[in-house]
Write an enzyme that holds these catalytic residues in place. Sequence first.
Site, PDB file in Angstrom:
ATOM      1  N   HIS A  79       0.775  -1.195   0.111  1.00 56.41           N
ATOM      2  CA  HIS A  79       0.111   0.159   0.446  1.00 56.41           C
ATOM      3  C   HIS A  79       1.032   1.724  -0.232  1.00 56.41           C
ATOM      4  O   HIS A  79       0.151   2.330  -0.391  1.00 56.41           O
ATOM      5  CB  HIS A  79      -0.645   0.412   1.178  1.00 56.41           C
ATOM      6  CG  HIS A  79      -2.001  -1.736   1.710  1.00 56.41           C
ATOM      7  ND1 HIS A  79      -2.646  -1.560   0.632  1.00 56.41           N
ATOM      8  CD2 HIS A  79      -2.050  -2.029   2.363  1.00 56.41           C
ATOM      9  CE1 HIS A  79      -3.396  -2.027   0.463  1.00 56.41           C
ATOM     10  NE2 HIS A  79      -2.679  -2.664   1.702  1.00 56.41           N
TER      11      HIS A  79
ATOM     12  N   ASP B  17      -4.466 -13.001   3.634  1.00 59.43           N
ATOM     13  CA  ASP B  17      -5.506 -12.753   3.925  1.00 59.43           C
ATOM     14  C   ASP B  17      -6.886 -12.943   3.756  1.00 59.43           C
ATOM     15  O   ASP B  17      -7.726 -12.653   3.230  1.00 59.43           O
ATOM     16  CB  ASP B  17      -5.401 -11.125   4.698  1.00 59.43           C
ATOM     17  CG  ASP B  17      -4.511 -10.653   3.620  1.00 59.43           C
ATOM     18  OD1 ASP B  17      -5.021 -10.980   3.043  1.00 59.43           O
ATOM     19  OD2 ASP B  17      -4.457  -8.742   3.907  1.00 59.43           O
TER      20      ASP B  17
ATOM     21  N   HIS C 261      -6.244  -7.484  -0.770  1.00 54.50           N
ATOM     22  CA  HIS C 261      -6.403  -5.738  -0.579  1.00 54.50           C
ATOM     23  C   HIS C 261      -5.644  -5.397  -1.553  1.00 54.50           C
ATOM     24  O   HIS C 261      -4.687  -5.812  -1.697  1.00 54.50           O
ATOM     25  CB  HIS C 261      -5.765  -5.328   0.963  1.00 54.50           C
ATOM     26  CG  HIS C 261      -6.595  -5.416   2.170  1.00 54.50           C
ATOM     27  ND1 HIS C 261      -5.976  -6.804   2.679  1.00 54.50           N
ATOM     28  CD2 HIS C 261      -7.777  -4.978   2.200  1.00 54.50           C
ATOM     29  CE1 HIS C 261      -6.866  -6.635   4.227  1.00 54.50           C
ATOM     30  NE2 HIS C 261      -7.908  -5.879   3.891  1.00 54.50           N
TER      31      HIS C 261
ATOM     32  N   ASP D  39      -2.321 -10.631  -2.052  1.00 57.13           N
ATOM     33  CA  ASP D  39      -2.967 -10.125  -1.343  1.00 57.13           C
ATOM     34  C   ASP D  39      -4.421  -9.398  -0.447  1.00 57.13           C
ATOM     35  O   ASP D  39      -5.098  -8.996  -2.590  1.00 57.13           O
ATOM     36  CB  ASP D  39      -2.463  -8.863  -0.634  1.00 57.13           C
ATOM     37  CG  ASP D  39      -2.628  -8.846   1.074  1.00 57.13           C
ATOM     38  OD1 ASP D  39      -1.946  -8.576   1.230  1.00 57.13           O
ATOM     39  OD2 ASP D  39      -3.615  -7.257   1.105  1.00 57.13           O
TER      40      ASP D  39
HETATM   41  C1  OKP Z   1      -2.906  -4.066   5.173  1.00 60.51           C
HETATM   42  B1  OKP Z   1      -2.423  -5.367   3.642  1.00 60.51           B
HETATM   43  C2  OKP Z   1     -10.454   1.727   6.770  1.00 60.51           C
HETATM   44  C3  OKP Z   1     -10.368  -0.016   6.059  1.00 60.51           C
HETATM   45  C4  OKP Z   1      -8.987  -0.443   5.766  1.00 60.51           C
HETATM   46  C5  OKP Z   1      -6.799  -1.696   6.588  1.00 60.51           C
HETATM   47  C6  OKP Z   1      -6.248  -2.983   5.860  1.00 60.51           C
HETATM   48  C7  OKP Z   1      -5.164  -2.723   5.636  1.00 60.51           C
HETATM   49  C8  OKP Z   1      -4.469  -4.162   4.838  1.00 60.51           C
HETATM   50  N1  OKP Z   1     -10.039   1.626   7.643  1.00 60.51           N
HETATM   51  N2  OKP Z   1      -8.268  -0.774   5.920  1.00 60.51           N
HETATM   52  O1  OKP Z   1      -2.904  -6.613   4.056  1.00 60.51           O
HETATM   53  O2  OKP Z   1      -2.678  -5.143   2.203  1.00 60.51           O
HETATM   54 ZN    ZN Z   2      -4.202  -7.660   2.690  1.00 61.57          ZN
END
Ligand code: OKP
Ligand code: ZN
Length: 370
Positions: A142, A272, A181, A179
């Site tokens: 990210h 994840d 996300h 991943d």
């Molecule tokens: C990190 B990686 C809004 C919801 C976002 C963030 C998740 C980060 C995941 N606050 N939550 O595993 O991609």
């Molecule tokens: Zn993630």
Amino acid sequence: MVDTLSVFWDEAMLAHNPPAGEFEAEWTGRLAVEEPHPDRPGRVQNIKHILETELDEQCEWKPVEPAAPKEIQRVHTEEYIENIREFSVAGGGRLTAETGANEHTYRAARYAVGAATGAARTAVAAESATVPYALVRPSGHHAQPAQADGYCFFNNAALAAEVALEHSDIERVAILDWDVHHGNGTQEVFYDRDDVLFISVHNDHGSWDPVAHPQSGDLAEHGVEAGEGYTVNVPLPPGTGDRGYEVLMDELVAPILTEYGPDLLVVSAGQDAGTVDPLGRNVVTMDGFRMLGARVQELAGRLTDNRVVVLQEGGYQMSHLAYATLGVFEGMLDVDTGVQDPFDWLDEDYDSAERALDAIATYQSRFWGV
Ligand code: OKP
Ligand code: ZN
């Protein structure tokens, strides 16, 4: 044939700890019990331990050199790197709603980059009968050139790709990010380039912050200028599981990678999408992760002379993450430890996944033969 796993690991990465609160967010005082942040050191401690107990014969543990600021500047601005250093050494706190640091974060993040680039250098060294794996936290996918986001500070995968591209044998790198996300930071770094193909497979979660995470991860984000078509987003509906991931590997990822013809494959491996992960909504089991590992190894053998590097990204159910990651390497090394997924009990929603994958293939057919 690959027969060993070279694990780039250093305990310095355990000292990073984002602030506790309510799940990933800041404490409001409404609840009784403060919760540790989801990015806990135990995540990687469990992966390390399951590799030691189940794949000990195959593992070679490699030392890590922390990356210097100059090296991190391949992707990030000098000012941003200095800001992260200052913020961390002053004791830390939250940089965004969910991304936080303590006094050890800057050092840990430099070790994570060093592990990723060390693994990338091993992957480009011609005689690689080993799978280099950077067992890191904090994650990187990210992190944008001048913006922390989603528990990430420095983009380990982008830096691994950049280091590899400095080698004369490497002209094209493909990054596969599974991943759950969207790898918005990695996308941002290479958005206008065709020397790095970026494929991100994720839940269709969209943007989550106008400043820290403005990208949507939708199909329409497909790159610009020379990079048009070289960002491939695969946003999946909730409930996608082993069968959905197998179909997407065979019908989207494999044909696109084959057509692109990379010299190196970088995997942003966040497990994840695993069933029971508290931050994902997909239900991939250990068998699904074995399949992903096997597919990646098959692609690397066929397309890149086995040049592949695996980088740890997310995965937050501390027990399942370790099993899932073991599955990835069983698949890559073609080893059967006999370990079964202890948490495999949810059915997948294949119909929704199939509909989404058909629409994605139709969209991508303007760029690729899928
Ligand atoms: C990190 B990686 C809004 C919801 C976002 C963030 C998740 C980060 C995941 N606050 N939550 O595993 O991609
Ligand atoms: Zn993630």
